[in-house]
Design an enzyme around this catalytic site. Structure first.
Site, PDB file in Angstrom:
ATOM      1  CG  ASP A   1      27.139  30.440  47.721  1.00 22.84           C
ATOM      2  OD1 ASP A   1      27.107  31.527  47.113  1.00 22.84           O
ATOM      3  OD2 ASP A   1      26.825  30.342  48.922  1.00 22.84           O
TER       4      ASP A   1
HETATM    5  C1  BGC Z   1      26.231  33.628  49.543  1.00 20.92           C
HETATM    6  C2  BGC Z   1      24.951  33.338  48.792  1.00 20.92           C
HETATM    7  C3  BGC Z   1      24.663  34.449  47.832  1.00 20.92           C
HETATM    8  C4  BGC Z   1      25.848  34.617  46.902  1.00 20.92           C
HETATM    9  C5  BGC Z   1      25.636  35.661  45.824  1.00 20.92           C
HETATM   10  C6  BGC Z   1      27.372  34.025  48.619  1.00 20.92           C
HETATM   11  O1  BGC Z   1      28.452  34.479  49.333  1.00 20.92           O
HETATM   12  O2  BGC Z   1      26.578  32.495  50.303  1.00 20.92           O
HETATM   13  O3  BGC Z   1      23.893  33.169  49.711  1.00 20.92           O
HETATM   14  O4  BGC Z   1      23.477  34.182  47.125  1.00 20.92           O
HETATM   15  O5  BGC Z   1      26.976  34.967  47.668  1.00 20.92           O
HETATM   16  O6  BGC Z   1      25.652  36.939  46.326  1.00 20.92           O
END
Ligand code: BGC
Length: 749
Positions: A295
């Site tokens: 993530d």
């Molecule tokens: C979130 C994810 C997301 C990623 C990309 C993160 O902050 O937890 O769910 O896919 O950002 O945008």
């Protein structure tokens, strides 16, 4: 923490990596002992000659470059200039994406195409209702439709890969990200997750209408203590496997291309460094052959978590644990070479990660078709997509209460007062993660006022906000009261803004924010009929509304056609049939409260003080899981089992019941099947959903609904993560919510 790597064993499996990363250290303590024998080999990505040929040619720097994912154009260009980039996310626009791709394909040595990702969560240009709302439809076809429409729009616009479906089961309504998943039940979440994976990917995600999906967040993110985002999760092995893992296991079985690690710790080990969950369970037991993406800065965050002393440590924990691609932070490319030299990561581990990423690129067809046809870019919803979104939104709404009945409203009504800060809301109807659906260049969602005007063209429709969503000012109440007095019926639209749920949007209370409850009270004072429409991304504590509003319609964040869909239900063009995918607590102090809880040795008994309850609150939720009313009524009878015995190996039992529409109009009912194992070596939940079917019946009509139960439906994982099917009695409950009373039983033999 960083012992030298062991040598690969003759079968090519690096034994030490089986207890990989830091997860392996925990096994000594036993809590996170592997679910599989430590010798189980991890699933290897399949052999592809093109990938192998590339791997043979790639330099170390090029390999590390494939592991890098960045989130903006400028950084992408810099990384490309260094020849070190695998993918880009959050950049949209076919021309922009083609321009980046051109650099990768025409100006880098090996011409490896980039993968382009985006959070297409419940729509690209066409916003469907939020996932939690979709769960309320109890109809996985709703999720499949969203995914199919979204995949087509996004892929035609140059996106290859969506960061969805989110499948985090949670018992935490304070957690804002409850909006992104399917609620508190692992079985329901599994059905929706699989429908979405299939909807995005189809049979072949190289198709110009499909996306590679990403099962997220792996794992147990929904267990955040206190509902505070990113917070600690300490979970038993049995709960990890029974509650949080099932949707991921099923998504892997459905062929999900990628998986995203979660921000939380799992029993002391952050997911990004957790070899037990990523390596042993996901890539080992489940045989996942796609790639794992971190993530956002998840690898770097291992430092603040306290697992790694610096970026090199973080990379040395994450890669062996099983994180293949690094999002935003850059520890793999910065420290990979050094870590290899120091033997803290292995060439096998690096090659495995690169191979997994290249294989997804191959399956996407990017080597043959790296560019998107710019003339096909989708910049606005099509009429068909809008119609699908409207239908989905109405299907997701839950009628919580309807005394009188006040609803449905007559189309011939003379005057309707729409009151409440969300009555004229636009983008708030999209909820969290609205893709391209929020922004100056897009058409805003249809408001509830406009929906009502369109549904009742002969009516005089007024709009009075009364207050803001979260401000303290009550000076607008008087005008709202006047509007209600001048109308035949008032529709009060209250709830949460889009920003109040989703990531980093935890709330410490889940009441109606601001003075909105006071606004409802002001309308009630008029003595005129009114209904409350809720727009929100999580369960709310609404005992006041339950006691005082004649009717409550839970509309969630309904998406781009929200106003039309609300009006469809209010005026009865659609008879509501949604059910709650999550319990609605009476008070925040009851949380966690969920239907699939264990019994305790002293289940709540109002007549006995020494039982499990609060002194100052009635036990149980305000609205239970599976609750939802209709404008008609249903009965469920004649519960029948095809057998009284279920062989623990290979057995099957058919469960059937007769459902009848006993009211005066056509409508939908969701027949729900729950099981309970009253005596087990790991105490079992008082109810577990194991089947549901949404049926549509004309007034007076009946049908027989059947379910098949197998040993898998009555078994469970124990604290060694072993799946057990134990002999003994199983109770079966069938009905229209988790409070179903119609029951029967059989014996597992
Ligand atoms: C979130 C994810 C997301 C990623 C990309 C993160 O902050 O937890 O769910 O896919 O950002 O945008």
């Amino acid at each position: 923490m960083h012992e030298p790597e062991s040598h690969p064993s003759p079968d090519g499996v690096n034994r030490r990596s089986l207890l990989a990363g830091v997860g392996g250290l925990l096994t000594a303590g036993g809590l996170l002992a592997p679910a599989v024998a430590a010798a189980d080999p991890v699933a290897r990505p399949e052999h592809d000659p093109r990938v192998e040929a590339l791997l043979a040619k790639m330099t170390l720097a090029e390999k590390l470059g494939q592991l890098q994912l960045v989130g903006d154009e400028a950084t992408a260009r810099t990384a490309l200039a260094n020849g070190q980039l695998g993918g880009v996310f959050s950049v949209v626009g076919a021309a922009k994406l083609n321009a980046l791709q051109r650099i990768a394909v025409e100006q880098t040595r090996l011409r490896i195409p980039l993968i382009f990702g985006l959070d297409v969560i419940h729509g690209y240009t066409t916003n469907f209702p939020i996932p939690l709302a979709q769960g309320a439809s109890f109809d996985p076809a709703v999720a499949a439709t969203d995914a199919t429409v979204s995949a087509k729009e996004a892929r035609r616009s140059g996106i290859h890969w969506t960061y969805a479906p989110m499948m985090d089961v949670t018992h935490e309504p304070r957690w804002g990200r409850i909006a992104e998943g399917y609620g508190e039940d692992p079985y329901l979440a599994t059905k929706f997750a699989v429908a979405k994976v299939r909807g995005y990917q189809g049979d072949d995600y190289s198709s110009p209408d499909r996306l590679a999906a990403c099962a997220k967040h792996f794992v147990a993110y929904g267990g955040a203590e206190g509902g505070r985002d990113y917070n600690t999760v300490d979970v038993s092995l049995q709960r990890l496997h029974n509650l949080y893992l099932p949707p991921f296991k099923a998504s892997v079985e459905a062929g999900v291309a990628t998986v995203m690690a979660s921000f939380n710790t799992i029993s002391g080990v952050p997911a990004h460094g957790n070899g037990y969950v990523l390596h042993d369970v996901l890539k080992g037991t489940y045989g996942f052959r796609g790639f794992v993406v971190s993530d956002y800065t998840g690898i770097e965050e291992l430092i603040l978590h306290g697992l790694a002393g610096d970026g090199a440590d973080a990379a040395a924990a994450a890669l062996p644990a099983g994180v293949d691609m690094e999002m935003v932070s850059t520890n793999y490319v910065r420290f990979g070479q050094r870590l290899l030299a120091e033997r803290r990561i292995t060439r096998d581990q690096l090659d495995d990660a690169v191979r997994r990423i290249l294989l997804v690129k191959v399956r996407l067809g990017l080597f043959e078709r790296p560019y998107v046809d710019e003339s096909g870019e989708v910049k606005a919803p099509s009429p068909a997509a809008l119609a699908a979104s409207r239908q989905a939104a109405a299907r997701c709404m839950v009628l919580l209460k309807n005394d009188g009945p006040v609803l449905p409203l007559a189309k011939t009504v003379g005057a309707v007062a729409v009151v409440g800060p969300l009555g004229a809301a636009t983008y708030d109807l999209n909820g969290t993660w609205s893709g391209l659906g929020t922004g100056a260049s897009t058409t805003p969602p249809v408001t509830v006022v406009d929906g009502i005007k369109a549904a009742a063209p002969g009516a005089r429709v007024t709009y009075t906000p009364g207050c803001t969503v979260d401000g303290p000012d009550t000076s607008g109440f008087a005008a709202a009261r006047d509007a209600a007095r001048a109308a035949d019926v008032t529709v009060v639209v209250v709830g949460e803004t889009a920003a109040m749920s989703g990531e980093a949007a935890a709330r410490s209370t889940i009441d109606l924010p601001g003075v909105q409850q006071g606004l409802v009270a002001a309308i009630k004072e008029t003595g005129k009929p009114f209904v409350v429409v809720l727009v929100n991304g999580r369960p709310l504590t609404i005992p006041y509304l339950h006691d005082n509003a004649p009717a409550i319609l839970e509309a969630w964040a309904p998406g781009v056609q929200g106003g039309h869909a609300v009006a469809d239900v209010l005026f009865g063009a659609v008879n509501p049939g949604g059910k709650l995918p999550v319990s609605f607590p009476r008070a925040v102090g009851q949380i966690p409260i969920y239907y699939n809880h264990e019994n305790t040795g002293r289940p709540a008994d109002p007549a006995n003080k020494y039982t499990s309850k609060y002194l100052d609150l009635e036990s149980g939720p305000l609205y239970e899981f599976g609750h939802g009313l209709s404008y008609t009524t249903f009965s469920v009878e004649n519960l029948r089992l095809s057998d009284t015995r279920l062989p623990a190996r290979g057995g099957r039992i058919q469960v059937s019941a007769r459902v009848t529409n006993t009211g005066g109009r056509a409508g939908d009912e969701v027949v729900q099947l729950y099981v309970r194992d009253p005596v087990a070596t790991i105490v079992q939940p008082v109810r577990r959903l194991r089947g549901f079917q949404r049926v549509t019946l004309e007034a007076g009509a009946s049908t027989t609904v059947s379910f098949t139960l197998t040993p898998e439906d009555v078994g469970f994982y124990d604290n060694s993560a072993r799946f057990r099917v134990e002999p003994g009695k199983i109770e079966v409950y069938v009905g229209t919510s988790s409070a179903a009373t119609l029951s029967a039983s059989f014996t597992v033999v």
